[in-house]
Scaffold this active site. Sequence first.
Site, PDB file in Angstrom:
ATOM      1  N   ASP A   1      -1.682  -1.990  -6.784  1.00 54.70           N
ATOM      2  CA  ASP A   1      -0.796  -2.422  -7.873  1.00 54.70           C
ATOM      3  C   ASP A   1       0.390  -3.251  -7.394  1.00 54.70           C
ATOM      4  O   ASP A   1       1.346  -3.433  -8.137  1.00 54.70           O
ATOM      5  CB  ASP A   1      -0.302  -1.191  -8.646  1.00 54.70           C
ATOM      6  CG  ASP A   1       0.435  -0.216  -7.764  1.00 54.70           C
ATOM      7  OD1 ASP A   1       0.424  -0.400  -6.536  1.00 54.70           O
ATOM      8  OD2 ASP A   1       1.033   0.731  -8.298  1.00 54.70           O
ATOM      9  N   GLU A   2       0.348  -3.730  -6.195  1.00 58.75           N
ATOM     10  CA  GLU A   2       1.533  -4.371  -5.652  1.00 58.75           C
ATOM     11  C   GLU A   2       1.117  -5.427  -4.642  1.00 58.75           C
ATOM     12  O   GLU A   2       0.216  -5.181  -3.837  1.00 58.75           O
ATOM     13  CB  GLU A   2       2.318  -3.259  -4.939  1.00 58.75           C
ATOM     14  CG  GLU A   2       3.744  -3.508  -4.641  1.00 58.75           C
ATOM     15  CD  GLU A   2       4.298  -2.343  -3.815  1.00 58.75           C
ATOM     16  OE1 GLU A   2       5.092  -2.612  -2.944  1.00 58.75           O
ATOM     17  OE2 GLU A   2       3.907  -1.170  -4.035  1.00 58.75           O
TER      18      GLU A   2
ATOM     19  N   ASP B   1       4.782  -6.298  -8.962  1.00 57.04           N
ATOM     20  CA  ASP B   1       4.551  -4.850  -8.974  1.00 57.04           C
ATOM     21  C   ASP B   1       4.096  -4.472 -10.387  1.00 57.04           C
ATOM     22  O   ASP B   1       4.842  -4.643 -11.346  1.00 57.04           O
ATOM     23  CB  ASP B   1       5.881  -4.163  -8.620  1.00 57.04           C
ATOM     24  CG  ASP B   1       5.686  -2.708  -8.257  1.00 57.04           C
ATOM     25  OD1 ASP B   1       4.526  -2.248  -8.257  1.00 57.04           O
ATOM     26  OD2 ASP B   1       6.694  -2.045  -7.972  1.00 57.04           O
TER      27      ASP B   1
END
Lengths: 350, 365
Positions: free
Chosen positions: A105-106, A11
């Site tokens: 983003d993950e 993350d």
Amino acid sequence: MDGGRKILHIDMDCFYAAIEIREHPELAGLPVAVGGSSGRGVLTTCNYEARKYGCRSAMPTFKALRLCPKLILLPVRFDLYRQESARVREIFLRYTQCIEPVSLDEAYLDISSLQSEASAVAWLIREQIRTETGLTASAGIAPNKFLAKIASDWNKPDGQFEIRSGEEVDFLTELEVKKINGVGKRTAERLREVGIRTCGDLRKWSEIDLARCFGKFGLELYQLCRGIDLSPVQPNRERKSFSSERTFRTDLVTLEEGLDELDDIVIELAEDLAASRHCDREISACSVKIKFDDFRSTTAQRSGSQIDPEMMRELLAEAWIRGEGRSVRLLGASVHFRTKRGVPEQLEMF
Amino acid sequence: MKFQIERDAFQNALNQVQHVVASRSPLPILSNVLIEASEGGLELSTTDLDVTVSKIVAANVVQPGAITLPARRLAGIVRELPASDVEFDVSADSVATLQSGASIFKILGLPPFDFPHVGEFRNPREFTIDQKLLRDALRKTSYAISTDETRYVLNGVNCVIRDGMLTLVATDGRRLAMVEQDLEFPAGQEVSVIIPTKAVNELQRQLDIKGDVKVVISDNQASFDLNGSVLVTKLIEGNYPNFRQVIPGPANYRVIVEREVLLGTLRRMNLLVDESTNSVNFIFDNNQLTICTTSPEIGEAEETIDIRYTGPRMVMAFNPEFVIAPLRNLDQDEVYIDLIDTSSPGVIKIDEPFLYVMMPMRATR
């Protein structure tokens, strides 16, 4: 139980804000957010300085500015974030092909096939992200996706945490149920009403009782609070729609009640969509779903390229009459995405 | 209960009713066939609660009575029996003894009282139709039924009777098949019901090429009485979409094409179609049709056939499965494809009251 899988959840820390600060070093240390500045705009993300003031992602911008008047609000630059996300993905690909992106983003990575210690791999990946992009990431290491996701939050930002096989149950005992993915405010509330606050509390319930109280999700909870999650890391998942729905404790009787609830649901949909990795997908249609008290459901759909609250209200009114006076137990709103660019799209008649 | 029956006749009757039985059912009795013996012979019935099928078969009934037995197992046993006759004896505790030649089977059954019965027909309306006509009409439409369970009103064939005309329609929202047929029906009465997929499939199995079928339609169920077997089905409740409005107006161009030639070409092109796009290009130009497909990860294919078409060059894309399905279920040598422009639906027609509307694919930006 999980066949000795090694799953990472990576993350990125305040991804969009971190990129903007890297591009504007003079902003370091100041409260920075990325998001819409118009009347109904929401923060897409904000850095830790802004979070100190209570700002959160998906918060309406006007509210964030009230909490933190010095907040520096930057416009969203998805092209840039996508480019950085691709660089991070390149780093993942050095270790495994089995990557499931959740948003820009993950991502989940399945590194079961690697001989190395999972936590060492996580550390290497984070280190490479730092040196090659100047950004920091947090990692969760666990035998499954559910635990990996919880673990990545444990030492955030710029940290990592491992839940080893055999430690799941102990680790979860004190974990609050609201940390479980899928347990939103309402479910958490209902759980609290029956005396369930932690996964430990949840484990005292039998499978059948949980199913009775919470339906299919109850069965899932029974597994999750024991640290069991068999869902695989799925590369190349393409989502066709995005939705938000709500089941009411007492059924709605009038269309006016329905419209009130729908407005909230539509805002929630817009916020969730903006915060997801589908935020830049092209919308082709919107729909409203109703489940009546006899459990029959109906959907009204219309084409459109954006979330239009007024159109959603019209769709609700259109679907509502099909109940012929039945009361309503669930409302939902969805957007449907255009299929990938370049791929021919099947036209529909109705 | 006691009777003797010919093995082949019994096997045949069991085969006709056993398709309805679910392989795994929450209620054990739904896996069973109800056998009722009376002076008239045997009546076998199976149900899944939505569709019920009954078949009458001749037998020498010594003592009337009823029992339910596991349908699949019974059919399996009867198929393998050594002699051409079967003797059937049922005890008071629902155990059936089958004797055929030197072999004896004892099968545990369930009492008949729990077998679900068909509800009464409220507001029944009745008509008779030629079996072959109905069978053909279902064959020409049923492939277009939607399998998307979220659009439950589309999970069946819409049957409309109005102004002396029977219309059968099936659609999944991307293509639509329709057949119309004259039908004698009391004037001023109208019927519009949705017959669920399972009943449509079962009917197609049961319908013969000769004789009539008596149809009774009520508000929530329909029955089809044919050749000593009766099928009763619940109807799908809900409003079928107004399909008339998606049937395009007059065409600008007509393409005439040999059905089997086009079918063969499409089958070949379909071998190279990418599952994620499901699209082939149709290029209509100067009495020729070129069909081609390109998939970056598979390869490409192209074939040109002769057609009759004198309009401007037109390039359209269709899901090949959507064109193959009607072609496969028609018998005519020639079919027509009516076109308006490249973004309007194409319509397949024949020299009979049938039409098939297919939405094209649109290339996205």
